[in-house]
Scaffold this motif. Sequence first.
Motif, PDB file in Angstrom:
ATOM      1  N   GLU A 131      -2.944  -6.684  -1.971  1.00  0.00           N
ATOM      2  CA  GLU A 131      -4.111  -5.937  -2.402  1.00  0.00           C
ATOM      3  C   GLU A 131      -5.063  -6.803  -3.223  1.00  0.00           C
ATOM      4  OE1 GLU A 131      -4.067  -1.683  -2.035  1.00  0.00           O
ATOM      5  OE2 GLU A 131      -4.179  -3.256  -0.522  1.00  0.00           O
ATOM      6  N   GLU A 166      -8.241  -7.385   0.974  1.00  0.00           N
ATOM      7  CA  GLU A 166      -6.861  -7.077   1.340  1.00  0.00           C
ATOM      8  C   GLU A 166      -6.390  -7.976   2.476  1.00  0.00           C
ATOM      9  OE1 GLU A 166      -4.826  -2.842   1.658  1.00  0.00           O
ATOM     10  OE2 GLU A 166      -5.998  -3.286   3.449  1.00  0.00           O
ATOM     11  N   ARG A 168      -3.518  -8.074   5.162  1.00  0.00           N
ATOM     12  CA  ARG A 168      -2.482  -7.268   5.798  1.00  0.00           C
ATOM     13  C   ARG A 168      -1.799  -8.103   6.885  1.00  0.00           C
ATOM     14  NH1 ARG A 168      -4.767  -2.236   8.378  1.00  0.00           N
ATOM     15  NH2 ARG A 168      -2.597  -1.488   8.205  1.00  0.00           N
ATOM     16  N   THR A 227       0.820  -1.217   0.000  1.00  0.00           N
ATOM     17  CA  THR A 227       0.000   0.000   0.000  1.00  0.00           C
ATOM     18  C   THR A 227       0.846   1.255   0.000  1.00  0.00           C
ATOM     19  OG1 THR A 227      -0.102   0.125   2.422  1.00  0.00           O
ATOM     20  CG2 THR A 227      -1.805  -1.198   1.305  1.00  0.00           C
TER      21      THR A 227
END
Length: 632
Positions: free
Chosen positions: A584, A487, A489, A389
């Motif tokens: 992503e 997404e 993370r 990101t």
Amino acid sequence: MTSHARRPHDRLLSAAATAAVLLAGLTIPVGGAQAAAPPAAAPRPAAVDGWQPRPEQYASTVTRHDLTIPMSDGVKLRADLTLPADADGNATDQPVPVLVTITAYNKTVLESGGGAVLSGGDPDYLVKHGYAELVVDARGTGTSQGVWQAFSARENKDSGEVVAWAHSQPWSDGDVGMIGASYMGISQLFAAGDHPPGLKAIFPQVPAADVYRDVVASGGQIDVGFIPLWLGLVTMTGLIPPAYTATEPADALGVLVDHLIGGGTFTLPLSIRALTGGDAAYDGPFYRERSPIEVLDDVTVPTFLIGGEYDLFQRGTPLDFEKLQANGAPVRMILGPWDHLQGSSGAEVADAGYGTLPELQLRWFDHWIKGLDTDLDAIPPVTYYEQGTGDWVHANKFVDNDLHARSYALSGTSAMGGVSGGLTTAAPVAGTSTMVPLPVSGICTRSANQWTAGIMNMIWPDNPCLTDNKLNDLSGLTFQTAPVTQEVRFQGPINAHLFVSTTGGDGMLSVAVEDVAPDGSVHRITGGWQVISQRKLVPSRSRYLDGRLIQPWHPFTKASKARLAPGTIAPVDVEVFPTGAAIEPGHRLRVTVQGYDLPHLLGPLPDVLPQALPIKLYTGPAHRSVLTLPVR
């Protein structure tokens, strides 16, 4: 005393200075370097949180060269002292706080050409704001007496004695801080472990924690990329005649003799013992003595850490942070998308939002040493760059409470040359994949840059190997998810739990965690390594999240080494170094397994052949090979 005029002796060192920068980038102190400052940059805006640095107090600086610092065993270290001065070059007669840097790379060499290259800003910034800076050659290096033994107990004791000496000098007001990167950052941690009088705060950039696992032998193989460069750099810069040769010939000759002895009794024998499979190839008391993590149990000095996600000490810097935070120390850490050269220079630290490196150091020391309000509460404990990101993420802990373990199972069969298996949170499909270790794996990767301290990026920043791992992955086994719809993370340490068998009873598993973009390009996020014969796991020293292993701990001793019998399938936990990233939507999470990571790692000579033979990797319900991530 001189200001910025170069002495005749300095001109003889310019070539060595250039070599030092190219070989290591290791470690130029931020202030006090006497080379000409780089061209002034355009004024930067205030830090994102609104903080502004105070104005300079002094117009200039002045340096006193080759001060003698006596150690308790009689050895004399040499230092350069830079003091604030007025526009006419007159040093202040008022005692000021002192910022200490201890280097192994010859203070004179760095001041003759390296400081301006890697200072991250005006090298005299802190001095002009009312601090003195003391740059000291470590024992057995540069202009100092003694035999160099790289963070031996005696050298680590020196670090505390240097701080105590600076604390008691007439030009010092008694308060001491420390700055510097890499070797100089590690010296700060050892000094703090000695609890010297006057030490108020430190600012280590890219320091190690556990030198064996961090850099010497990641996963149990010898680092043949960085370590020879580093040992050669210290040896080379230690053989340059000191500037005081003409005035103190006997002392200067003694220094050179000491340094020659160090090369013959420490550097060369250490390298030979490691490469031939001797004691230096395994963890033990030698590396424990040289690991800062071993002295941090009761250290509470305020510490600001700068680390890099592609740094030599990618693993170690967060461990230092966690140890200090557990002690209750006021501690902050910024982890950026930086290799060792970049993390050492700190040139991009302002991207995190708290000011340039010199401004951030001023902010830290003004609070802890001068007692000024610099709004440190606005800086969270952890700030890290999120790959994927490009965001800077804030957290209270390195592995924070909002993280949870998620395991992706390797599924089906992969084949070298680009045939990918699956990576799934559902039930995996059974498969057997064969990998032939190829001694080209790793050459065209960001790993090659990382483990040569960032030299590749410095020489050829547009090298496609730094941005696309696709070519390199052809020499290994790849397993990847379908394009993700939400997404993913993750942040922190990662574990790859792999079931394998080997033809030679041994082998090395080089694991890369990657992001595959919709256009097929492959971004290498992080990596980990593990020698199969050193697979023994110590659960009590390993880290778990939600009951799942995320950071294995292996002994890496000669006694823990156990080759696999032919045909035996065994699980091997591979510690994948910590990072922060996001996959992503539309991208794929990939794990690639290879048998080499050159020029980074190579087994000791007795293990070269067994580790070059084919390895089989097993997947499926009976042999559940998984990648476990701390997911946010």
